[in-house]
Write an enzyme that holds these catalytic residues in place. Structure first.
Site, PDB file in Angstrom:
ATOM      1  N   ASN A 138     -19.094  56.926 -13.444  1.00  0.00           N
ATOM      2  CA  ASN A 138     -18.102  56.143 -14.273  1.00  0.00           C
ATOM      3  C   ASN A 138     -18.462  56.734 -15.052  1.00  0.00           C
ATOM      4  OD1 ASN A 138     -16.303  55.464 -16.083  1.00  0.00           O
ATOM      5  ND2 ASN A 138     -16.594  53.311 -15.186  1.00  0.00           N
ATOM      6  N   ALA A 171     -14.412  58.060 -21.365  1.00  0.00           N
ATOM      7  CA  ALA A 171     -13.870  58.962 -21.685  1.00  0.00           C
ATOM      8  C   ALA A 171     -13.818  59.948 -21.737  1.00  0.00           C
ATOM      9  CB  ALA A 171     -14.020  58.472 -22.995  1.00  0.00           C
ATOM     10  N   ARG A 223      -2.272  54.224 -16.207  1.00  0.00           N
ATOM     11  CA  ARG A 223      -2.423  54.507 -18.149  1.00  0.00           C
ATOM     12  C   ARG A 223      -1.856  55.538 -19.159  1.00  0.00           C
ATOM     13  NH1 ARG A 223      -8.242  51.868 -18.903  1.00  0.00           N
ATOM     14  NH2 ARG A 223      -7.418  51.324 -20.644  1.00  0.00           N
ATOM     15  N   GLU A 236     -17.035  60.014  -7.784  1.00  0.00           N
ATOM     16  CA  GLU A 236     -16.088  59.690  -9.335  1.00  0.00           C
ATOM     17  C   GLU A 236     -14.957  58.183  -9.343  1.00  0.00           C
ATOM     18  OE1 GLU A 236     -13.239  62.789 -11.028  1.00  0.00           O
ATOM     19  OE2 GLU A 236     -12.579  60.453 -12.284  1.00  0.00           O
ATOM     20  N   PRO A 286     -19.765  56.148 -22.018  1.00  0.00           N
ATOM     21  CA  PRO A 286     -19.510  55.410 -22.954  1.00  0.00           C
ATOM     22  C   PRO A 286     -19.010  54.248 -23.716  1.00  0.00           C
ATOM     23  CG  PRO A 286     -18.521  57.609 -22.895  1.00  0.00           C
ATOM     24  CD  PRO A 286     -19.184  58.052 -21.922  1.00  0.00           C
ATOM     25  N   ASN A 287     -19.608  53.808 -23.922  1.00  0.00           N
ATOM     26  CA  ASN A 287     -18.301  52.075 -23.967  1.00  0.00           C
ATOM     27  C   ASN A 287     -18.397  51.329 -22.810  1.00  0.00           C
ATOM     28  OD1 ASN A 287     -17.670  53.439 -26.345  1.00  0.00           O
ATOM     29  ND2 ASN A 287     -16.547  54.308 -25.303  1.00  0.00           N
ATOM     30  N   HIS A 313     -13.653  54.594 -11.451  1.00  0.00           N
ATOM     31  CA  HIS A 313     -13.060  53.851 -12.300  1.00  0.00           C
ATOM     32  C   HIS A 313     -13.167  52.381 -12.468  1.00  0.00           C
ATOM     33  CE1 HIS A 313     -13.156  57.638 -14.819  1.00  0.00           C
ATOM     34  NE2 HIS A 313     -12.898  58.338 -13.373  1.00  0.00           N
ATOM     35  N   TYR A 340     -10.406  45.994 -17.554  1.00  0.00           N
ATOM     36  CA  TYR A 340     -11.226  46.456 -16.839  1.00  0.00           C
ATOM     37  C   TYR A 340     -12.248  45.508 -16.157  1.00  0.00           C
ATOM     38  CZ  TYR A 340     -11.210  51.127 -20.027  1.00  0.00           C
ATOM     39  OH  TYR A 340     -10.748  51.761 -20.311  1.00  0.00           O
ATOM     40  N   ARG A 359     -15.181  44.140 -23.702  1.00  0.00           N
ATOM     41  CA  ARG A 359     -14.103  45.032 -24.096  1.00  0.00           C
ATOM     42  C   ARG A 359     -13.382  44.860 -22.565  1.00  0.00           C
ATOM     43  NH1 ARG A 359     -14.659  51.535 -21.858  1.00  0.00           N
ATOM     44  NH2 ARG A 359     -13.290  52.063 -22.672  1.00  0.00           N
TER      45      ARG A 359
HETATM   46  C1  DQA Z   1     -12.693  54.252 -17.300  1.00  0.00           C
HETATM   47  C2  DQA Z   1     -11.321  54.427 -17.230  1.00  0.00           C
HETATM   48  C3  DQA Z   1     -11.730  56.133 -19.186  1.00  0.00           C
HETATM   49  O1  DQA Z   1     -10.717  56.609 -19.088  1.00  0.00           O
HETATM   50  C4  DQA Z   1     -12.403  55.146 -19.731  1.00  0.00           C
HETATM   51  O2  DQA Z   1     -12.208  55.810 -21.135  1.00  0.00           O
HETATM   52  C5  DQA Z   1     -13.787  54.461 -19.334  1.00  0.00           C
HETATM   53  C6  DQA Z   1     -14.053  53.376 -18.200  1.00  0.00           C
HETATM   54  C7  DQA Z   1     -12.711  52.874 -16.089  1.00  0.00           C
HETATM   55  O3  DQA Z   1     -14.168  52.875 -15.840  1.00  0.00           O
HETATM   56  O4  DQA Z   1     -11.587  52.681 -15.579  1.00  0.00           O
HETATM   57  O5  DQA Z   1     -14.305  54.131 -20.929  1.00  0.00           O
HETATM   58  O6  DQA Z   1     -14.164  55.299 -16.891  1.00  0.00           O
END
Ligand code: DQA
Length: 149
Positions: free
Chosen positions: A75, A78, A108, A99, A10-11, A101, A23, A18
């Site tokens: 990725n 959240a 953070r 995994e 998500p997002n 990110h 990011y 964003r």
């Molecule tokens: C994320 C880190 C997560 O904590 C966050 O909720 C994201 C992006 C990252 O790519 O740094 O949506 O996965």
């Protein structure tokens, strides 16, 4: 040919605008392109799914058990921090799992330091922004090479 599945939660559809400080400014299309180019260099193909819906990602992971997917890069956004459903779906999958990110989740908010996915993945790449994508593809291919045919 090696098939890599890249998953975004998500997002992450909003990359580019964003929170660029965390990011970066690359869009989702741009990070996927960089990953795809690295896959091509390693004689692999890359399929991509981004979804805002947890069940859709769980279903895609189920499909990956039988559709010829050789490795998964995820990725999960959240969901990383609390989705036991994703964790269980990843655990069922025998393929190597990376995994990923963009941000350094350990630098953070404290809730981001917990990942319920790490224990069922082979490794984690975090904090390198878009540069993490080719690293993740190389890690996935390396894990497959080490497994052998
Ligand atoms: C994320 C880190 C997560 O904590 C966050 O909720 C994201 C992006 C990252 O790519 O740094 O949506 O996965």
């Amino acid at each position: 040919m090696t098939q890599i599945l890249l998953l975004h939660g998500p997002n992450l559809s909003q990359l580019g605008s964003r929170d660029p400080a965390q990011y970066g400014t690359a869009t989702l299309d741009e990070v996927v392109t960089v990953a795809r180019e690295q896959a091509r260099a390693g004689a692999a193909t890359l399929e991509h799914l981004q979804t805002e819906h947890e069940g859709e990602m769980v279903s895609r992971l189920h499909l990956a058990r039988t559709d010829g997917t050789d490795a998964v890069i995820i990725n999960a956004g959240a969901w990383t921090h609390y989705s036991y459903a994703l964790r269980d779906a990843l655990e069922m999958l025998d393929a190597p799992k990376v995994e990923l990110h963009l941000s350094n989740v350990h630098a953070r908010e404290s809730f981001r330091s917990t990942s319920v996915l790490t224990a069922v993945c082979d490794g984690v790449i975090a904090g390198f922004g878009i540069a993490g994508y080719p690293l993740a593809v190389r890690a996935a291919i390396d894990l497959l090479d080490r497994r052998g045919p």
